[in-house]
Design a protein around this motif. Structure first.
Motif, PDB file in Angstrom:
ATOM      1  N   TYR A 122       0.155  -1.673  -1.573  1.00 32.69           N
ATOM      2  CA  TYR A 122      -0.425  -1.094  -2.783  1.00 32.69           C
ATOM      3  C   TYR A 122      -1.903  -0.752  -2.583  1.00 32.69           C
ATOM      4  CZ  TYR A 122      -2.526  -0.818  -7.396  1.00 32.69           C
ATOM      5  OH  TYR A 122      -3.255  -0.423  -8.480  1.00 32.69           O
ATOM      6  N   GLU A 123      -2.666  -1.682  -2.046  1.00 30.58           N
ATOM      7  CA  GLU A 123      -4.096  -1.440  -1.830  1.00 30.58           C
ATOM      8  C   GLU A 123      -4.334  -0.309  -0.834  1.00 30.58           C
ATOM      9  OE1 GLU A 123      -6.332  -4.980  -1.047  1.00 30.58           O
ATOM     10  OE2 GLU A 123      -5.331  -6.053  -2.683  1.00 30.58           O
ATOM     11  N   LEU A 141       7.208  -2.644 -11.071  1.00 27.88           N
ATOM     12  CA  LEU A 141       5.736  -2.634 -10.993  1.00 27.88           C
ATOM     13  C   LEU A 141       5.215  -3.892 -10.319  1.00 27.88           C
ATOM     14  CD1 LEU A 141       4.675  -1.069 -14.401  1.00 27.88           C
ATOM     15  CD2 LEU A 141       4.347  -0.102 -12.111  1.00 27.88           C
ATOM     16  N   VAL A 142       5.808  -5.038 -10.629  1.00 25.20           N
ATOM     17  CA  VAL A 142       5.408  -6.281  -9.954  1.00 25.20           C
ATOM     18  C   VAL A 142       5.648  -6.143  -8.461  1.00 25.20           C
ATOM     19  CG1 VAL A 142       5.943  -8.738  -9.670  1.00 25.20           C
ATOM     20  CG2 VAL A 142       5.743  -7.758 -11.968  1.00 25.20           C
ATOM     21  N   ILE A 178       2.559   6.035  -8.377  1.00 23.87           N
ATOM     22  CA  ILE A 178       3.020   4.686  -8.689  1.00 23.87           C
ATOM     23  C   ILE A 178       4.141   4.737  -9.730  1.00 23.87           C
ATOM     24  CG2 ILE A 178       2.349   2.484  -9.757  1.00 23.87           C
ATOM     25  CD1 ILE A 178      -0.327   2.816  -8.222  1.00 23.87           C
ATOM     26  N   ILE A 189       5.558  -3.542  -6.685  1.00 23.40           N
ATOM     27  CA  ILE A 189       4.529  -2.658  -6.123  1.00 23.40           C
ATOM     28  C   ILE A 189       3.186  -3.370  -6.044  1.00 23.40           C
ATOM     29  CG2 ILE A 189       3.170  -0.560  -6.560  1.00 23.40           C
ATOM     30  CD1 ILE A 189       5.820   0.613  -7.800  1.00 23.40           C
ATOM     31  N   TYR A 190       2.784  -3.989  -7.140  1.00 21.53           N
ATOM     32  CA  TYR A 190       1.436  -4.564  -7.213  1.00 21.53           C
ATOM     33  C   TYR A 190       1.226  -5.771  -6.306  1.00 21.53           C
ATOM     34  CZ  TYR A 190       0.516  -1.486 -11.166  1.00 21.53           C
ATOM     35  OH  TYR A 190       0.333  -0.391 -11.973  1.00 21.53           O
TER      36      TYR A 190
END
Length: 144
Positions: A44-45, A35-36, A16, A38-39
């Motif tokens: 992502y999950e 990061l936002v 990540i 990605i999340y």
């Protein structure tokens, strides 16, 4: 989500981190924004899927997968429904004196985003006051 081994639990944060750096570079955004990116992506999950072993992909390959999921997500919502969703989001943020990002996070956490999109046919025929009250009722019920 399956219980993963020590190796996988240690490699995913590193992946990540590398992916965030790559996203920031490719999109010319900050690391926080990366990061936002990605999340909030459904991919992502999937990184934690023991059977799929997505963590073995290179950073570039992961980025391409994230982009495909992001594009797939956009394609699933018709333009007029997405416009209505952003109308609701922006008006809710203004009404509650929130930033757009804060309202967006609240919508994501509560599921109000899906509620608005799934109930577009009914909601878009209502007045703004009704829509905002309905969204707030939905969010309040989800908090309980």
């Amino acid at each position: 989500m399956l219980i993963m081994g020590v190796y996988e639990n240690n490699i995913i944060p590193i992946k990540i981190s590398h992916l965030a750096e790559y996203v920031a570079k490719m999109k010319r955004i900050s690391l926080d924004d990366a990061l936002v990116y990605i999340y909030v992506n459904p991919m992502y999950e999937r990184l934690y899927d023991e059977k799929a072993k997505w963590w073995y992909l290179s950073t570039e390959a992961l980025y391409n997968e994230f982009e495909m999921w992001r594009n797939r997500q956009r394609a699933d919502v018709p333009k007029e429904v997405f416009e209505f969703y952003t109308y609701c989001l922006e008006n809710y943020a203004t009404h509650k004196h929130l930033s757009g990002m804060s309202a967006w996070v609240l919508f994501k956490e509560s599921g109000a985003d899906v509620y608005i999109i799934d109930n577009y046919d009914l909601l878009h025929t209502q007045g703004l006051e009704y829509i905002l009250d309905d969204i707030q009722r939905y969010i309040n019920k989800r908090k309980k």
